[in-house]
Scaffold this active site. Structure first.
Site, PDB file in Angstrom:
ATOM      1  N   LYS A 129       6.460 -20.444  25.255  1.00  0.00           N
ATOM      2  CA  LYS A 129       7.592 -19.115  25.151  1.00  0.00           C
ATOM      3  C   LYS A 129       8.039 -18.848  26.339  1.00  0.00           C
ATOM      4  O   LYS A 129       7.639 -19.361  27.645  1.00  0.00           O
ATOM      5  CB  LYS A 129       6.655 -17.990  24.756  1.00  0.00           C
ATOM      6  CG  LYS A 129       5.956 -18.273  23.137  1.00  0.00           C
ATOM      7  CD  LYS A 129       5.564 -17.012  22.532  1.00  0.00           C
ATOM      8  CE  LYS A 129       5.365 -17.047  21.089  1.00  0.00           C
ATOM      9  NZ  LYS A 129       6.549 -17.452  20.338  1.00  0.00           N
ATOM     10  N   LYS A 180      12.475 -26.733   6.857  1.00  0.00           N
ATOM     11  CA  LYS A 180      13.788 -26.861   7.725  1.00  0.00           C
ATOM     12  C   LYS A 180      14.454 -28.025   7.260  1.00  0.00           C
ATOM     13  O   LYS A 180      13.895 -29.101   7.190  1.00  0.00           O
ATOM     14  CB  LYS A 180      13.465 -26.925   9.187  1.00  0.00           C
ATOM     15  CG  LYS A 180      13.072 -25.469   9.794  1.00  0.00           C
ATOM     16  CD  LYS A 180      12.970 -25.568  11.187  1.00  0.00           C
ATOM     17  CE  LYS A 180      12.259 -24.357  11.804  1.00  0.00           C
ATOM     18  NZ  LYS A 180      13.427 -23.580  12.179  1.00  0.00           N
ATOM     19  N   HIS A 233       2.842 -26.438  13.509  1.00  0.00           N
ATOM     20  CA  HIS A 233       4.413 -27.067  13.653  1.00  0.00           C
ATOM     21  C   HIS A 233       4.550 -28.420  14.366  1.00  0.00           C
ATOM     22  O   HIS A 233       4.854 -29.178  13.578  1.00  0.00           O
ATOM     23  CB  HIS A 233       5.260 -25.829  14.212  1.00  0.00           C
ATOM     24  CG  HIS A 233       5.151 -24.580  13.798  1.00  0.00           C
ATOM     25  ND1 HIS A 233       5.133 -24.377  12.337  1.00  0.00           N
ATOM     26  CD2 HIS A 233       5.292 -23.442  14.247  1.00  0.00           C
ATOM     27  CE1 HIS A 233       5.019 -23.329  12.163  1.00  0.00           C
ATOM     28  NE2 HIS A 233       5.180 -22.471  13.087  1.00  0.00           N
ATOM     29  N   ARG A 279       0.503  -1.249  -0.008  1.00  0.00           N
ATOM     30  CA  ARG A 279       0.013   0.102   0.087  1.00  0.00           C
ATOM     31  C   ARG A 279       0.801   1.275   0.001  1.00  0.00           C
ATOM     32  O   ARG A 279       0.290   2.494  -0.283  1.00  0.00           O
ATOM     33  CB  ARG A 279      -0.871  -0.069   1.382  1.00  0.00           C
ATOM     34  CG  ARG A 279      -2.145  -0.883   0.918  1.00  0.00           C
ATOM     35  CD  ARG A 279      -3.176  -0.292   2.006  1.00  0.00           C
ATOM     36  NE  ARG A 279      -2.660  -0.715   3.424  1.00  0.00           N
ATOM     37  CZ  ARG A 279      -3.218  -0.784   4.516  1.00  0.00           C
ATOM     38  NH1 ARG A 279      -4.758  -0.528   4.435  1.00  0.00           N
ATOM     39  NH2 ARG A 279      -2.552  -0.847   5.543  1.00  0.00           N
ATOM     40  N   HIS A 284       6.521 -22.795   7.597  1.00  0.00           N
ATOM     41  CA  HIS A 284       8.036 -22.970   7.219  1.00  0.00           C
ATOM     42  C   HIS A 284       8.918 -23.762   8.032  1.00  0.00           C
ATOM     43  O   HIS A 284       9.789 -24.438   7.882  1.00  0.00           O
ATOM     44  CB  HIS A 284       8.599 -21.706   7.663  1.00  0.00           C
ATOM     45  CG  HIS A 284       8.674 -21.164   9.148  1.00  0.00           C
ATOM     46  ND1 HIS A 284       7.752 -20.890   9.883  1.00  0.00           N
ATOM     47  CD2 HIS A 284       9.800 -21.332   9.803  1.00  0.00           C
ATOM     48  CE1 HIS A 284       8.107 -20.640  11.213  1.00  0.00           C
ATOM     49  NE2 HIS A 284       9.492 -21.109  11.451  1.00  0.00           N
ATOM     50  N   GLU A 293      10.619 -22.033  23.039  1.00  0.00           N
ATOM     51  CA  GLU A 293      11.103 -20.734  22.702  1.00  0.00           C
ATOM     52  C   GLU A 293      11.776 -19.924  23.978  1.00  0.00           C
ATOM     53  O   GLU A 293      11.069 -20.177  25.145  1.00  0.00           O
ATOM     54  CB  GLU A 293      10.088 -19.991  22.025  1.00  0.00           C
ATOM     55  CG  GLU A 293       9.656 -20.907  20.717  1.00  0.00           C
ATOM     56  CD  GLU A 293       8.693 -19.876  19.925  1.00  0.00           C
ATOM     57  OE1 GLU A 293       8.866 -19.328  18.873  1.00  0.00           O
ATOM     58  OE2 GLU A 293       7.499 -19.878  20.595  1.00  0.00           O
ATOM     59  N   ASP A 325      -1.090 -21.170  17.672  1.00  0.00           N
ATOM     60  CA  ASP A 325       0.094 -20.635  17.107  1.00  0.00           C
ATOM     61  C   ASP A 325       1.085 -21.689  16.591  1.00  0.00           C
ATOM     62  O   ASP A 325       1.753 -21.639  15.699  1.00  0.00           O
ATOM     63  CB  ASP A 325       0.469 -19.246  17.705  1.00  0.00           C
ATOM     64  CG  ASP A 325       1.735 -18.766  17.139  1.00  0.00           C
ATOM     65  OD1 ASP A 325       1.585 -18.428  16.019  1.00  0.00           O
ATOM     66  OD2 ASP A 325       2.827 -18.679  17.650  1.00  0.00           O
TER      67      ASP A 325
END
Ligand code: NAD
Length: 489
Positions: free
Chosen positions: A336, A183, A241, A51, A179, A217, A236
């Site tokens: 996390k 890996k 994953h 944009r 993604h 993480e 998430d």
């Protein structure tokens, strides 16, 4: 030892969201690295579309800065050649202005040039983009679209998204990115399982006691607060994953390494997952460790929602109802602000059926550890005789293979997940992308879990930042006379 670089076909890649965080941190650096490896043919073009009102030159300056930040040392002549490929057009997904210029730049789809539209924008823009692309006749049946995670928020939204995309594109044209699948070490799971005779005969509930999958993480939710607080660890990380890792560990050998053969087998695993019992789920939310100073924020402080009940940690016990896995639990956990960043799969084999060495020898069982990150490699714990003259005592030793040691610098020369995935899109190989039915099946398993804790009004258990997660996750294991393997850096 890294595969030969084979150039891809000439292409036009339009990155919608070309000024965004993902484009700057992942997509453009991945393309640049492939360019530096001479994998992009002459004439391949990258068209940033977003944009912002930018000229081509100011977009090239933005790209150059992004590459300098995210690719380490960038050779000026390589950068200049790469920027020659880069164009920019101001295009709004929800406004016809800008589309005419894109149509002019691209022209009609051509057989000798692959055309890819990368939707690196929020999911609410997927449908408008798909519609505009068709309205302006920018796609034919060879055109590919790439869509980013999250693919839906639940089964209904994922289904709606699939239907929208399917009204304009065939499934063979849609590349849904997770993604994790790009890996190197995740693909290695298939090589380890199906390229070796050693493991597969033992890969079932007769020999495997249980399997643990951990994706830990150290980072918190800073930078993605609004999105994360509506999502949580289950949506998430677990739904995509960890589910993908579970599929690769548990699936039957596909007849060949071909996109639909592999994805058919993954889908069967997801469909064979049993609903998860409420007492087999632990949710957690990080708090500052006791004695912490002001800089260590709690989850709720980070997202600015003092009563948030979103989980930043989830652990659960899953069962796969099929012949291979009946009776072998899979323990999955992700969180996390944990003690270390680590993605590991541990396959615990059963004890030998009878010990000829007597009770004094203790209990010994084989453990196969597959480390996905960091320090990718595998370790097999085997039992040997303790050296020395003192009778027949047993001990466990690791057979350790660090890929970095075995492969030297070549492991570090392996492409990043986005490099692999983008070149696969251009080549038209969907093996490492999620099929629509796979995503829906994953949501169909996830939705009742979330609906269950929502209706029960469960509140996540607090856990200290920098710890291994809430104590209840340890209890989940202890009830089964088991323990989590430590989360190692
Ligand atoms: P961002 O907010 O940084 O960038 C959004 C981009 O979309 C910008 O270029 C903006 O100009 C463009 N945009 C916004 N509205 C538009 C419109 N109406 N028409 C055309 N362009 C428009 O977002 P991001 O972090 O780059 O994420 C993009 C997508 O990738 C999201 O779906 C996100 O969930 C997903 N994703 C991001 C990450 C990440 O690490 N950033 C990781 C995984 C998935």
């Amino acid at each position: 030892m890294v595969s030969r670089v084979i150039p891809v076909d000439p292409f036009d890649l339009v990155v919608f969201g070309g000024t965004g965080d993902l484009a700057q941190r992942k997509i453009l650096p991945a393309l640049f690295r492939r360019h530096c490896d001479e994998q992009l043919p002459d004439g391949a073009r990258i068209i940033g579309a977003a944009r912002s009102d930018l000229t081509r030159e100011s977009y090239q300056a933005l790209v150059a800065e992004a590459l300098q930040t995210h690719c380490g040392a960038v050779a000026p002549e390589q950068l200049a050649r790469f920027l020659d490929r880069v164009l920019y057009l101001r295009v709004d997904a929800t406004d016809p202005a800008g589309w005419q210029a894109l149509t002019q730049e691209l022209g009609k789809p051509r057989q000798d040039r692959v055309r890819v539209f990368y939707f690196s924008v929020g999911p609410s823009l997927f449908a408008p983009l798909a519609e505009q692309i068709w309205a302006h006749e920018l796609a034919d049946d060879q055109t590919r679209i790439v869509v980013e995670k999250p693919f839906g928020h639940d089964l209904a939204s994922a289904r709606a998204l699939n239907q929208t995309l399917a009204s304009h594109f065939d499934e063979s044209q849609i590349y849904r990115i997770d993604h994790y699948l790009g890996k190197e070490t995740v693909q290695n799971l298939m090589a380890i399982r199906f390229g070796n005779m050693l493991f597969e005969p033992l890969w079932n509930s007769q020999y495997v006691d249980h399997i643990q999958i951990t994706v830990a993480e150290t980072v918190g939710v800073g930078g993605r607060e609004a999105y994360y607080d509506k999502s949580g660890a289950m949506r998430d990380m677990m739904q995509n994953h960890l589910m993908q890792l579970l599929c690769l560990i548990a699936m039957e050998p596909p007849a060949k390494f071909d996109p639909d053969a592999v994805r058919d087998e993954k889908l069967k695993v997801i469909r064979a997952l049993e609903p998860v019992e409420p007492h087999h789920i632990v949710r957690g939310q990080y708090v500052a460790p006791s004695g912490a100073t002001g800089s260590d924020l709690t989850y709720r402080e980070t997202v600015g929602a003092p009563r948030s009940t979103t989980e930043s940690y989830v652990a659960l016990k899953a069962h796969i109802s099929n012949w291979r896995w009946a009776g072998t639990p899979f323990y999955l956990r992700t969180g996390k602000r944990l003690v270390a960043r680590s993605s590991v799969i541990n396959v615990f084999f059963k004890d030998a059926p009878h010990s000829i060495f007597g009770a004094d020898a203790g209990r010994h069982a084989n453990l196969l550890t597959i480390r996905l990150q960091p320090d990718e490699g595998i370790t097999l714990k085997v039992t040997i005789k303790e050296p020395g003259p003192g009778g027949m005592r047993l001990m466990d030793v690791p057979l350790d293979m660090s890929f970095a040691q075995a492969l030297g610098d070549n492991i570090h020369g392996a492409p990043d997940a986005y490099e692999r995935l983008i070149t696969d899109v251009i080549r038209g190989n969907q093996t490492l992308f999620m099929r629509g039915d796979e995503v829906e099946a994953a949501w169909a398993w996830t939705d009742p879990i979330i609906a269950g804790w929502t209706s029960r009004g469960d509140v996540p258990k607090p856990y200290d930042s920098g710890s291994t997660g809430p104590g209840d996750a340890d209890l989940l294991m202890r009830r089964d006379q088991r323990d989590w393997r430590g989360i190692n850096p």
